[in-house]
Design a protein around this motif. Structure first.
Motif, PDB file in Angstrom:
ATOM      1  N   PRO A 103       0.770  -1.324   0.043  1.00 31.76           N
ATOM      2  CA  PRO A 103      -0.060  -0.046  -0.027  1.00 31.76           C
ATOM      3  C   PRO A 103       1.052   1.202  -0.124  1.00 31.76           C
TER       4      PRO A 103
ATOM      5  N   PRO B 133       0.421   4.305   5.192  1.00 27.95           N
ATOM      6  CA  PRO B 133      -0.777   3.934   6.191  1.00 27.95           C
ATOM      7  C   PRO B 133      -1.787   5.082   6.213  1.00 27.95           C
TER       8      PRO B 133
ATOM      9  N   GLY C  79      -0.185   0.475   8.423  1.00 31.81           N
ATOM     10  CA  GLY C  79      -0.108   0.079   6.850  1.00 31.81           C
ATOM     11  C   GLY C  79      -0.168  -1.258   6.670  1.00 31.81           C
TER      12      GLY C  79
ATOM     13  N   TYR D 272      -5.195  -3.383   3.964  1.00 34.19           N
ATOM     14  CA  TYR D 272      -4.045  -2.690   3.265  1.00 34.19           C
ATOM     15  C   TYR D 272      -3.261  -3.464   2.361  1.00 34.19           C
ATOM     16  N   ASP D 273      -3.361  -4.923   2.634  1.00 35.01           N
ATOM     17  CA  ASP D 273      -2.679  -5.694   1.631  1.00 35.01           C
ATOM     18  C   ASP D 273      -3.313  -6.309   0.491  1.00 35.01           C
TER      19      ASP D 273
ATOM     20  N   THR E  13      -6.154  -3.638  -0.932  1.00 34.49           N
ATOM     21  CA  THR E  13      -5.829  -2.429  -1.669  1.00 34.49           C
ATOM     22  C   THR E  13      -5.683  -2.805  -3.098  1.00 34.49           C
TER      23      THR E  13
ATOM     24  N   ILE F 177      -6.134   4.864  -0.464  1.00 31.19           N
ATOM     25  CA  ILE F 177      -5.705   4.840   1.082  1.00 31.19           C
ATOM     26  C   ILE F 177      -6.909   5.564   1.903  1.00 31.19           C
TER      27      ILE F 177
ATOM     28  N   VAL G  26      -9.622   2.869   2.368  1.00 29.20           N
ATOM     29  CA  VAL G  26      -9.065   2.170   3.539  1.00 29.20           C
ATOM     30  C   VAL G  26      -9.318   2.624   4.985  1.00 29.20           C
ATOM     31  N   GLU G  27      -8.871   3.830   5.155  1.00 25.28           N
ATOM     32  CA  GLU G  27      -9.124   4.357   6.345  1.00 25.28           C
ATOM     33  C   GLU G  27     -10.578   4.532   6.694  1.00 25.28           C
TER      34      GLU G  27
END
Length: 358
Positions: free
Chosen positions: A100, A103, A175, A180-181, A184, A340, A343-344
């Protein structure tokens, strides 16, 4: 410097560098593998022995002082990406960051801002935009075969209920974790096709019974669009003979696909490289299925996987962007910032137990 070779320096010499970058850098004539940063080479793991013509550096600072380095590829753990990518750009190097990106979206935006200020290029290594099955699906979406898409389901499930081995991916660091892995990768494919969603619902946690680090090993993320729902799933408890990859439904038909793109297994387990016979080609038994309306009835037919562009295409496009065609940048950094942010929001949604606006 159109027409010239770009010297590439890689920070880190783990799986990412060896498997997902070096073979493709070597496959594009615009690039020259020039240097690798490996802090502590070992007798059976020494970049200078594997690549005797490179310069081996033991620190990033030494690499960045080398004026012959034009492009830096950051392949270290995500919590180091901000520091390393920023330092490289301040040294006037172009940068590829392994996914990613960072973080946090604030860190990602900071890197985009630094790139603009320094007049250099930054992009993120989302190689699975060039999975052959994704390119097959992309063709059906863009040419209207499926009609207006109402549900888009994308999976990266595995049956690995035991705790991970002791690598950095097993530790709860910024991250790291499923969303994230693998998350993403999957969400990047969705926003590549459809843009950013309006809302996000996340379910992020652990499916493993033993989870001493508290690392999030699984995720389900719902991306809400005006007339479509995209479901992103990456789980570690999935006892299936065939793992579902895609199930996409539109008003004119559906596409269902099992199995992953073969490139990772070919690179890691079979020793194949770009240009080798059979590299990137899916066997017929792994083809997907189309269900289409014909004469008022739905019929199923095999959906052959398109001829693969392979992950070489990422570095071909990077070379074109460096040579002046900005439209060819493989992953626009602004899209990487948006990813990202998703993701958050997915993690926050999971924590709060509610759907959040983007």
């Amino acid at each position: 410097m159109p027409g010239a070779k770009y010297n590439v320096g890689i920070i880190g010499y783990g799986l990412s560098a060896k498997t997902f970058h070096i073979p493709f850098i070597n496959a594009v004539e615009d690039f020259h593998l020039y240097a690798i940063v490996q802090r502590t080479p070992k007798p059976n793991d020494d970049a200078s022995k594997d690549h005797p013509n490179i310069k081996l550096y033991h620190s990033t600072d030494d690499l960045l002082k080398d004026g012959n380095v034009h492009v830096v590829v950051v392949t270290t753990a995500p919590n180091s990406h901000l520091e390393l990518a920023k330092a490289a750009m301040l040294a006037k190097k172009h940068v590829v960051v392994e996914k990613p990106f960072t973080p946090t979206s604030a860190e990602a935006q900071e890197l985009v801002d630094v790139a603009k200020a320094q007049g250099v290029l930054i992009t993120v290594y989302q190689n699975r935009r060039w999975d052959s099955d994704f390119l097959t699906l992309k063709k059906y979406v863009e040419d209207g075969t499926l009609g207006r898409i109402v549900e888009f389901e994308t999976h990266f499930d595995r049956h690995r209920p035991e705790p991970q081995v002791d690598t950095w991916k097993a530790h709860n660091i910024p991250g790291n974790g499923a969303v994230y892995d693998l998350g993403t990768h999957l969400m990047d494919q969705v926003i590549h096709l459809f843009g950013m969603p309006q809302r996000v619902t996340g379910f992020v946690g652990s499916q493993r019974e033993s989870n001493p680090t508290g690392l999030e090993d699984s995720c389900t993320v719902l991306l809400h669009y005006p007339q479509m729902l995209a479901t992103v799933k990456a789980g570690v408890v999935s006892p299936e003979v065939k793992q579902l990859r895609y199930w996409v439904r539109g008003v004119n038909g559906s596409f269902k696909k099992f199995h992953l793109d073969p490139q990772e297994d070919q690179l890691r387990k079979q020793g194949l490289k770009p240009g080798d016979k059979g590299y990137g080609l899916e066997p017929e038994e792994a083809y997907g299925t189309l269900n289409l309306s014909k004469d008022g009835k739905f019929v199923s037919e095999v959906a052959p996987t398109v001829k693969p562009a392979t992950y070489v295409e990422y570095y071909r496009r990077l070379a074109a962007a460096l040579n002046g065609d900005a439209s060819q940048i493989p992953v626009p950094p602004e899209q990487a910032v948006g990813l990202i942010r998703l993701v958050e929001l997915a993690r926050e949604s999971s924590k709060l137990g509610k759907t959040l606006d983007v």
